[in-house]
Write a protein that holds these residues in place. Structure first.
Motif: not given
Lengths: 166, 116
Positions: B23-31, B86-95, B100-102
């Motif tokens: 996430d944007s706080a650099r915490r890793a989440w398992r989805v 896929d870099e684009r999927l990664r970026h979208e997944a991050f968003r 969701l975390v927020r």
């Protein structure tokens, strides 16, 4: 907005969902370590409800049980009996057929957790402290004898009979 | 992002796979991406630390208890589980995961403030 007791117990449901999913990560088999954590966690979750939540809600209602208590207690007995044999994918499917509607009754809007949060609002922090402090349950080894129950229907039937006798 | 654990197909039932997303706080989440009697849903758990896990439904399941996601977000994460990377999927997944975390943390805070 869900209350603190419901949020705590629903997060435990989520954690247990994750463990069960990891136990089934390889199709056709059950991974021992995540299933063992799921089994111990689910039995502890049931203990939190049976030994802390239900009695507290019962007292808050002046001794009158919530209407869903009986159904949930039957489910708890059935779930516990399906955790006795060594797990198989078929057994997990039987477990899920009880767990999914059971969790739904608890987590639904206006369901058990909402009712308990409303009833126990004044003592929510004490209830949560007791739940957090509750120790891990002692878990017996799996048994696979001929009398072991392996279907949800049979487990629910026996659990209902046992509850009626109590 | 790491940890594709299983080949996933959005048409299959059960746990379709899992990925780790920051996430944007650099915490890793398992989805974990799921489809079962509860519809299409995600289970999001912290990889480390004591943040609470939470679930999000793409089918409006338990709206007061589970966070809302939508079919496109669910599909995106299912595709990411299925790989290839896929870099684009990664970026979208991050968003998606960051939102969701927020939302989950906001719901927890709101619940806490109601108790006060």
């Amino acid at each position: 907005m869900p209350g603190p007791i419901g949020a705590f117990l629903a997060a435990d449901h989520a954690r247990l969902d994750g463990l069960l999913a990891r136990a089934e990560a390889e199709p056709g088999s059950v991974a021992a370590e995540p299933f063992a954590a799921f089994r111990a966690g689910l039995l502890r979750h049931i203990a939190l409800e049976e030994k802390i939540l239900f009695p507290a809600a019962h007292r808050a209602r002046g001794g009158a049980p919530l209407p869903t208590f009986r159904r949930l207690r039957i489910d708890h007995g059935a779930i516990a009996s399906l955790l006795v044999p060594a797990p198989t994918p078929a057994l997990i499917a039987e477990l899920r057929s009880i767990l999914i509607p059971h969790d739904g009754i608890e987590e639904a809007d206006g369901g058990l957790y909402d009712a308990c949060d409303a009833l126990l609002a004044a003592q929510a922090e004490q209830v949560l402290e007791r739940m957090r402090a509750y120790p891990p349950v002692r878990v017996a080894p799996h048994r696979d004898g001929p009398r072991v129950v392996r279907t949800a229907a049979e487990a629910l039937r026996i659990s209902a009979q046992q509850l009626a006798v109590r | 992002m790491t940890g594709v654990e299983r080949s996933a197909s959005p048409s299959v039932e059960g746990a379709l796979g899992a990925v780790e997303v920051p996430d944007s706080a650099r915490r890793a989440w398992r989805v974990e991406v799921h489809r079962d009697a509860r519809g299409r849903w995600l289970l999001v758990s912290p990889v480390r630390g004591d943040n609470e896990p939470f679930r999000a439904s793409a089918d409006g399941h338990r709206p007061g208890r589970w966070l809302p996601t939508d079919a496109d977000e669910w599909e995106l994460l299912a595709r990411l589980c299925a790989g290839p990377d896929d870099e684009r999927l990664r970026h979208e997944a991050f968003r998606v995961v960051d939102r969701l975390v927020r939302a989950a943390q906001h719901a927890l805070l709101m619940g806490a403030s109601e108790d006060d």
